[in-house]
Scaffold this motif. Structure first.
Motif, short mmCIF file in Angstrom:
data_model
loop_
_atom_site.label_atom_id
_atom_site.label_comp_id
_atom_site.label_asym_id
_atom_site.label_seq_id
_atom_site.Cartn_x
_atom_site.Cartn_y
_atom_site.Cartn_z
N LEU A 54 0.58 -1.41 -0.26
CA LEU A 54 0.44 0.52 0.17
C LEU A 54 1.14 1.20 0.04
N LYS A 55 1.68 1.28 0.50
CA LYS A 55 2.87 2.50 1.10
C LYS A 55 3.35 3.19 0.00
N PRO A 56 4.39 2.15 -1.23
CA PRO A 56 4.59 3.15 -2.21
C PRO A 56 3.00 3.71 -3.15
N TYR A 57 1.81 2.67 -3.48
CA TYR A 57 1.27 3.70 -4.26
C TYR A 57 0.71 5.50 -3.48
N TYR A 260 -12.69 2.88 -11.21
CA TYR A 260 -12.95 3.16 -10.14
C TYR A 260 -12.96 5.08 -9.84
N THR A 261 -13.76 5.84 -9.39
CA THR A 261 -13.42 7.34 -9.42
C THR A 261 -13.55 7.69 -7.56
N ILE A 262 -13.34 6.51 -6.98
CA ILE A 262 -13.01 7.14 -5.20
C ILE A 262 -11.37 6.43 -5.12
N SER A 263 -10.48 7.38 -4.82
CA SER A 263 -9.12 7.51 -4.38
C SER A 263 -8.71 6.33 -4.02
N LEU A 264 -7.35 5.20 -4.70
CA LEU A 264 -6.52 4.45 -3.14
C LEU A 264 -7.23 4.88 -1.42
N LYS A 265 -6.58 6.66 -1.67
CA LYS A 265 -6.22 7.43 -0.52
C LYS A 265 -7.91 7.44 0.78
N ASP A 266 -8.85 7.90 -0.34
CA ASP A 266 -9.23 8.21 0.22
C ASP A 266 -9.91 6.43 0.79
N GLY A 267 -10.33 5.26 0.25
CA GLY A 267 -10.26 4.49 -0.03
C GLY A 267 -9.96 3.51 1.40
N HIS A 268 -8.36 4.26 1.25
CA HIS A 268 -7.74 3.12 2.40
C HIS A 268 -8.38 4.40 3.86
N LEU A 269 -9.19 4.76 3.79
CA LEU A 269 -9.01 6.12 5.36
C LEU A 269 -10.08 5.35 5.35
N GLU A 270 -10.99 5.09 4.61
CA GLU A 270 -12.50 4.00 4.86
C GLU A 270 -12.51 3.07 5.79
N THR A 305 -1.66 -4.57 2.35
CA THR A 305 -1.49 -4.10 1.31
C THR A 305 -3.00 -3.86 0.30
N PHE A 306 -3.31 -3.94 -0.68
CA PHE A 306 -4.62 -4.02 -1.20
C PHE A 306 -4.78 -4.38 -2.45
N LYS A 307 -5.85 -4.48 -3.01
CA LYS A 307 -6.25 -5.61 -4.66
C LYS A 307 -7.78 -4.02 -4.56
N HIS A 308 -6.94 -4.33 -6.55
CA HIS A 308 -8.24 -3.53 -6.76
C HIS A 308 -8.85 -4.60 -7.68
N ILE A 309 -10.04 -5.00 -7.24
CA ILE A 309 -10.74 -6.37 -7.71
C ILE A 309 -12.29 -5.74 -8.53
N LEU A 310 -13.19 -6.27 -9.33
CA LEU A 310 -13.97 -5.93 -10.26
C LEU A 310 -15.47 -7.12 -9.86
N LEU A 311 -16.78 -6.26 -9.35
CA LEU A 311 -17.97 -7.53 -8.86
C LEU A 311 -18.93 -6.81 -9.89
N PRO A 312 -19.28 -8.56 -10.05
CA PRO A 312 -20.29 -8.46 -10.93
C PRO A 312 -22.01 -7.62 -10.50
#
Length: 366
Positions: A54-57, A260-270, A305-312
């Motif tokens: 996560l940190k490098p991103y 995605y329109t919600i940034s990784l940073k904002d997602g991490h805060l949540e 750590t994190f992942k960007h995933i897609l759900l149907p």
């Protein structure tokens, strides 16, 4: 640049027999040509999901790693960002049905998905779920079925989510509450006399508590997109993440993919807020007793750590008497949620009939 071009070319797969577009068949690991019937198996990937540090991103270091450039169309009505391949014939927003202008296409970079949960039910099944649901609605206008049941308005969409993993350590202070019971006297009047009785009341004995909790927080799921209209209801936003597969663009063929329109940073805060709730739960469990109070928590997250995933999900949009309504079907388990109109006259006559029945019953009782 060659890697980016290769990634983009892999998004569209041609049939070896006739050259037409191969489309993913939900619930399978197969691509099917709708023209000649040729099938191609999606090769299984032996490696597991790659969790990105996560940190490098967050520090914008390594932003080019695990990323690609995709073509995007933005709906000017609701703002949704949608990646639509050439074979997708209906250039309309999946949320609000407004036309998308192909000339407005632009290229954007996104963090490459680490996993995808492929559609498990097909378009036909999703439409049948819509049909059964609409058919079972109470107080719906008689002509609702004609307005709602157009299969062409049912579209499959991959939604972007962030998932976060971390090791959690937390020191807490609080109080442990243990129940005990006492007999309390009270007076009442009986037959004109004052009588003293006792009743059993519960009390709580509080004692100071402190300690340390730790553990692994796995796959905290955070929605990664936000629109002005058409937000996915929480009622259907539950997927079996055990069905996730390592990302392969073949699973996207034939469906719209939302960026995605919600940034990784904002997602991490949540996700950090969710981790704090987990720490609070662990602290209460550690305190024990019948009830607990948590006064303070000093939480630390490590190895994030994190992942960007897609759900149907399937979406159907229609207009009824000038108003727009949306329906949603979970593309994995078929759960449904939707907006619907009501018939004033059906409700009126139902209430009127029930009122008449109650009035008759009351008169007969007299």
């Amino acid at each position: 640049m060659e890697d980016i071009k290769k990634q983009k070319s892999e998004l569209k797969k041609a049939c070896l027999n006739c050259g037409a577009e191969l489309l993913y068949a939900p619930g399978t690991t197969t691509l099917i040509c709708e023209y000649c019937g040729n099938e191609e198996t999606i090769a299984a990937k032996n490696q597991g999901f790659e969790e990105l540090e996560l940190k490098p991103y967050l520090d914008k270091i390594g932003g080019q790693s695990h990323s690609e450039v995709i073509s995007m169309l933005q709906c000017k009505n609701c703002g949704a960002n949608q990646h639509i391949e050439e074979h997708y014939k209906s250039l309309h927003c999946v949320y609000c049905s407004m036309p998308l202008i192909i000339e407005d296409v632009c290229e954007e970079e996104w963090i490459l998905p680490g996993a995808v949960l492929p559609f498990q039910i097909d378009h036909k099944k999703a439409h049948q779920v819509f049909k059964n649901w609409v058919g079972g609605l109470w107080f719906a206008p008689n002509n609702l079925k004609k307005a709602a049941l157009n299969p062409d308005l049912t579209r499959g969409l991959y939604l972007p989510y962030w998932t976060f993993d971390a090791f959690l350590n937390a020191d807490y202070t609080g109080q442990r509450g243990d129940y005990y019971y006492v007999n309390v006297p009270y007076t009442t009047t009986q037959n004109g006399k004052t009588v003293t009785r006792t009743r059993r009341e519960r009390r709580t004995r509080w004692t100071y508590a402190s300690g340390h909790v730790s553990g692994f927080v796995d796959d905290t799921l955070v929605k990664a997109s936000k629109q002005n209209t058409g937000n996915i209801p929480l009622k259907i936003a539950h997927w079996n993440l055990k069905l996730l597969k390592p990302f392969d663009s073949s699973y996207l063929s034939g469906f719209v993919t939302e960026k995605y329109t919600i940034s990784l940073k904002d997602g991490h805060l949540e996700s950090t807020d969710e981790a704090r709730k987990i720490a609070n739960y662990w602290a209460r469990r550690d305190i024990g007793g019948d009830t607990q109070r948590v006064s303070s928590i000093d939480m630390q997250l490590s190895n994030e750590t994190f992942k960007h995933i897609l759900l149907p999900v399937y979406i159907s949009t229609y207009k009824f008497k000038g108003k727009r309504y949306n329906f949603y079907v979970n593309g994995e388990n078929g759960a449904i949620s939707g907006e619907r109109p009501y018939s004033f006259w059906k409700i009126f006559f139902t209430v009127f009939t029930v009122g008449i029945i109650i009035l008759v019953v009351v008169m007969l009782a007299r």
